[in-house]
Design a protein around this motif. Sequence first.
Motif, PDB file in Angstrom:
ATOM      1  N   CYS A  13       5.299 -34.714  56.489  1.00  0.00           N
ATOM      2  CA  CYS A  13       6.237 -35.836  56.285  1.00  0.00           C
ATOM      3  C   CYS A  13       7.215 -35.404  55.051  1.00  0.00           C
ATOM      4  O   CYS A  13       6.897 -34.683  54.202  1.00  0.00           O
ATOM      5  CB  CYS A  13       5.399 -36.969  55.734  1.00  0.00           C
ATOM      6  N   CYS A  16       7.013 -38.025  51.803  1.00  0.00           N
ATOM      7  CA  CYS A  16       6.014 -37.976  51.096  1.00  0.00           C
ATOM      8  C   CYS A  16       4.995 -36.536  51.023  1.00  0.00           C
ATOM      9  O   CYS A  16       4.031 -36.516  50.172  1.00  0.00           O
ATOM     10  CB  CYS A  16       4.953 -39.174  51.090  1.00  0.00           C
ATOM     11  N   CYS A  31       4.105 -41.630  59.813  1.00  0.00           N
ATOM     12  CA  CYS A  31       3.363 -41.372  58.397  1.00  0.00           C
ATOM     13  C   CYS A  31       2.897 -42.553  58.068  1.00  0.00           C
ATOM     14  O   CYS A  31       3.630 -43.543  57.796  1.00  0.00           O
ATOM     15  CB  CYS A  31       4.303 -40.735  57.578  1.00  0.00           C
ATOM     16  N   CYS A  34       3.582 -43.427  54.106  1.00  0.00           N
ATOM     17  CA  CYS A  34       4.893 -43.774  53.508  1.00  0.00           C
ATOM     18  C   CYS A  34       5.532 -44.767  54.595  1.00  0.00           C
ATOM     19  O   CYS A  34       6.585 -45.426  54.035  1.00  0.00           O
ATOM     20  CB  CYS A  34       5.736 -42.770  52.889  1.00  0.00           C
TER      21      CYS A  34
HETATM   22 ZN   LIG Z   1       5.225 -39.851  54.556  1.00  0.00          ZN
END
Ligand SMILES: [Zn+2]
Length: 231
Positions: A13, A16, A31, A34
């Motif tokens: 990602c 994050c 994801c 996040c």
């Molecule tokens: Zn993420």
Amino acid sequence: MRQDLAELTILRCSNCGSDLNGLSTDVIFYCSECGRCWISDERLSPVSIEFVRLGGSGSILLPFWKVDASVNIQNRISRRKSSVSSVGRLREFTGSEKGLTESDSGSRKVRFIFPAFSTSLVLSTGVRMHRENFLPEKVEHGKRFCVIGGSVGRDDAALLARAVAVGVEVNRTDYLASVDLEIEVHSAGIYAIGCMPEKNVFKINGSEIGILCAAISDSDEILKQNQDFSG
Ligand SMILES: [Zn+2]
């Protein structure tokens, strides 16, 4: 082996740094750490995601494209009359030339929603979904979801939206002879829609629409991914 190396490529990602899990054919990744959604073509780019008809436990969130577009109908010709066709008899249109009428030229704004995962029923599902109102839900802040990856990229989504638009015209109750239309895509995002796995279908929550498991090449993997997340 080369193939093994390819499978080892791990997408992370961009927000994050968490691993993005998915099948080898996936290009859409959510994801769950996040809550961002990504499309991978040459690089990862963000795409908006909204949640629709989450449903209760047992629901699986599948990705669908939500494409807002203007449909410009240049020329739509329908037949006024058509004879019933029966086996062994030629289908006849009375006054085939005289029976043609033009209608519905002009432009209108339309939202198309259709599967972003691999299924052979993408067009028929899109035509059926066109008749229903799918609206996003407010979701609790910080709640984690598992959204199955998608394999239909942004360019393919624009092409499919046009095909669904043609399908919607064909599916109207008059006798369509020909239609000439163009669409202009204004925005495209992902709807994660809750679906309930039943015996042979993934049934969209709150709808009669189901997608046959046999038409989804990765249906076993979809169930497994979801189990891994909840288990
Ligand atoms: Zn993420």
